[in-house]
Write an enzyme that holds these catalytic residues in place. Structure first.
Site, mmCIF file in Angstrom:
data_model
loop_
_atom_site.group_PDB
_atom_site.id
_atom_site.type_symbol
_atom_site.label_atom_id
_atom_site.label_comp_id
_atom_site.label_asym_id
_atom_site.label_seq_id
_atom_site.Cartn_x
_atom_site.Cartn_y
_atom_site.Cartn_z
ATOM 1 N N SER A 132 24.451 -9.786 24.104
ATOM 2 C CA SER A 132 25.138 -8.497 24.047
ATOM 3 C C SER A 132 25.957 -8.372 22.776
ATOM 4 O O SER A 132 26.043 -9.303 21.982
ATOM 5 C CB SER A 132 26.040 -8.342 25.266
ATOM 6 N N LYS A 133 26.569 -7.227 22.619
ATOM 7 C CA LYS A 133 27.302 -6.905 21.386
ATOM 8 C C LYS A 133 28.276 -7.993 20.944
ATOM 9 O O LYS A 133 28.465 -8.230 19.766
ATOM 10 C CB LYS A 133 28.100 -5.598 21.534
ATOM 11 N N ARG A 134 28.894 -8.638 21.937
ATOM 12 C CA ARG A 134 29.897 -9.621 21.508
ATOM 13 C C ARG A 134 29.279 -10.868 20.903
ATOM 14 O O ARG A 134 29.973 -11.745 20.410
ATOM 15 C CB ARG A 134 30.831 -9.981 22.672
ATOM 16 N N GLY A 187 27.296 -10.470 18.434
ATOM 17 C CA GLY A 187 26.938 -10.017 17.087
ATOM 18 C C GLY A 187 25.866 -8.950 17.179
ATOM 19 O O GLY A 187 25.840 -8.184 18.130
#
Length: 504
Positions: A250-252, A254
């Site tokens: 996921s986004k966290r 990267g």
RNA sequence: GUCCCCAUCGUCCAGAGGCCUAGGACGUGGCCCUUUCAAGGCCAAAACACGGGUUCGAAUCCCGUUGGGGACGCCA
């Protein structure tokens, strides 16, 4: 063989979805099959046209072409679920009439409370079946009187649903753990499990390749195939792509979407090549294999069963390989936006400017992992100031030493009457003369030269860098390349600043 | 909680009962090359989750344990 990729347009194209798209593509292309692109936009709340557009663009950028889809059409369209509502509704109604489905009047709040209750009591969370017991005639009356109702599938009791997964072998579920799920929502739009079956059935899909997260949807869908009297396709479930912490990517973690990777300067073929390597191997110990070749070798039975972790370092390594092999004109084209952002070139390059850019590519293509690193790698070309070069005390100390001064003085003297050092040989010749004049060699010779010319202790090879700055210095402003100093001007200024301050 | 899936170096893969003293790649460390950085070359450290079976023989087959992931939505 007919396969499909069916994204829902609720955001950017995720890297995990790219992998399943790729596997479908490899399967179709390797078997002379047809690849269908279907847009699953039944969730009106979250689906957007922009998102659909970018997903199509991303797929095109990647080179994953499809044979039938919302843009190109095809014999079994439309290819957007929002345009196929009638097909779902009529079939759902038939199922109700056959008693294979029923109207459900439960409210979302009610359902939510029940679910929580079941979970708390250690029971499998599934629909209680309350509305299943309502008399069909009464249900019909309530619906006709305008009471909102969804349509639920009546899951048969006490059956074993088994299928042979193309990647993992036999899998089976007992129907007792499957609740009566919604086919048609109260607003008459289809729920996922129903729309997929109707579409895959009607579109003649023969092989469904999708993520492992759909494995428990498969028995529900198989039941619907049966009720609708469609022959089910074969299923293949590929494992998930996880982040370094073993959770869903996921986004966290990267970058996760195609556009982000494009932005960072990864080549589409590198991205696909890397993604294919997750849970699959082309064999013979090979890792860098072009897409067309992969299609020939690809087989679902060779796909691994376990989740894999996305490793951007290895992606970088793959990318470097493709960067190395890419033609210089293509590389120049792709590098241009990054150089523009750094202010090194303008929006419009003249043919000479473009030719110069192309000539610069040997400086970067073997030593850079991503295109977003090119401007940094080329910085010494476009940015030079003698004052700044002499600022750091260690550089200053090095250059003020007698031996280094002799090198720099010799360099300055040679440069004054040398022609522009526009190629490697000219630079080497000059370096040779400086060597003789100064009596220095090796690092003691080249390091001062480098500092005087670039202001830095490291960077690209002088053999390449010097001709590049000399050629650049000859460019006129109409080229679109930011004016830069040639070697002579740089050293002249350098010596000036050096001698100005040395006596103080 | 219930059901389903999975399990080889830190990571990605190879290994489909003896070829395994477990192979390759990324990353890491070292050395070499070299006008620096990078690239490149060479070398090294590094794994069959655990416990039971089956078998003359198990990383490979079976069972269990543990661990991880997924699903259980009027999201897809």
């Amino acid at each position: 063989m007919r396969v499909r990729f069916a994204p829902s347009p609720t955001g950017h194209l995720h890297i995990g979805n790219v992998r399943t798209a790729l596997f479908n593509w490899l399967l179709a292309r390797g078997h002379d099959g047809t690849l269908i692109l279907r847009i699953e936009d039944t969730d009106a709340e979250r689906s957007t046209v922009e998102s659909e557009t970018t997903i199509l663009e991303d797929l095109k950028w990647l080179g994953l072409n499809w044979d039938e889809g919302p843009d190109s059409g095809g014999p079994v369209g439309p290819y957007r679920q929002s345009e196929r509502l009638g097909k779902y509704q009529s079939r759902a109604r038939v199922l109700v009439e056959q008693g294979r489905a029923y109207y459900c009047f439960c409210t979302p709040g009610q359902l939510e409370a029940e679910r929580k209750d079941q979970l708390a009591n250690g029971l499998p969370a599934k629909y209680s079946g309350r509305c299943a017991r309502i008399d069909p005639e009464e249900a019909k009356r309530r619906v006709q009187s305008g009471e909102p109702a969804a349509i639920r599938f009546r899951t048969p009791e006490n059956r074993e649903i088994a299928f042979n997964d193309l990647v993992r072998g036999p899998i089976s579920f007992h129907t007792d753990v499957i609740g009566d799920h919604v086919l048609l929502r109260a607003d008459a739009s289809p729920a996922y499990n129903f729309a997929v079956v109707v579409d895959d059935g009607l579109m003649g899909v023969t092989h469904v390749v999708r993520g492992e997260d759909h494995i428990s949807n498969t028995p529900r869908q198989l039941l619907i195939y049966e009720a609708l009297e469609f022959t089910p396709p074969q299923f293949g479930h590929v494992a998930m792509v996880l982040g370094p912490d073993h959770t869903r990517l996921s986004k966290r973690h990267g970058a996760t979407s195609v556009d982000e990777f494009r932005e960072k300067g990864y080549l589409p073929e590198a991205l696909l090549n890397y993604l294919a390597l997750l849970s699959w191997s082309p064999g013979e110990g090979q890792e860098i294999v072009p897409l067309a070749e992969m299609a020939k070798r690809f087989s679902l039975s060779d796909v691994g069963h376990s989740a894999s972790i996305f490793d951007e370092e290895k992606l970088s390594w793959v990318n470097r390989h493709y960067l190395k092999d890419a033609p210089h004109d293509r590389l120049a084209e792709l590098s241009a936006p990054y150089l523009r952002r750094a202010g090194y070139i303008t929006d419009t390059l003249s043919p000479q400017g473009m030719a110069y850019l192309i000539a610069l590519m040997p400086l970067i293509n073997v030593s850079v992992d991503r295109l977003d690193q090119v401007s940094e790698r080329l910085k010494q070309l476009f940015e030079y100031s003698a004052e700044a070069a002499l600022k750091p005390s260690d550089i200053r100390a090095e250059v003020e030493a007698d031996a280094a001064r002799r090198v720099i003085d010799a360099l300055a003297a040679e440069l004054e009457h040398a022609p522009r050092l526009v190629d490697k040989q000219l630079f080497r010749g000059l370096a040779e003369r400086v060597k003789q004049k100064s009596g220095q060699k090796g690092r003691a010779l080249f390091h001062p030269i480098r500092i005087a010319l670039t202001g830095a202790g490291d960077g690209p090879e002088l053999d390449l860098l010097v001709p590049a700055m000399e050629q650049g210095a000859e460019l006129d402003t109409s080229s679109g390349v930011r004016p830069m100093m040639g070697a002579r001007e740089r050293v002249r200024g350098f010596v000036e600043v050096l001698s100005q301050t040395i006596g103080e």
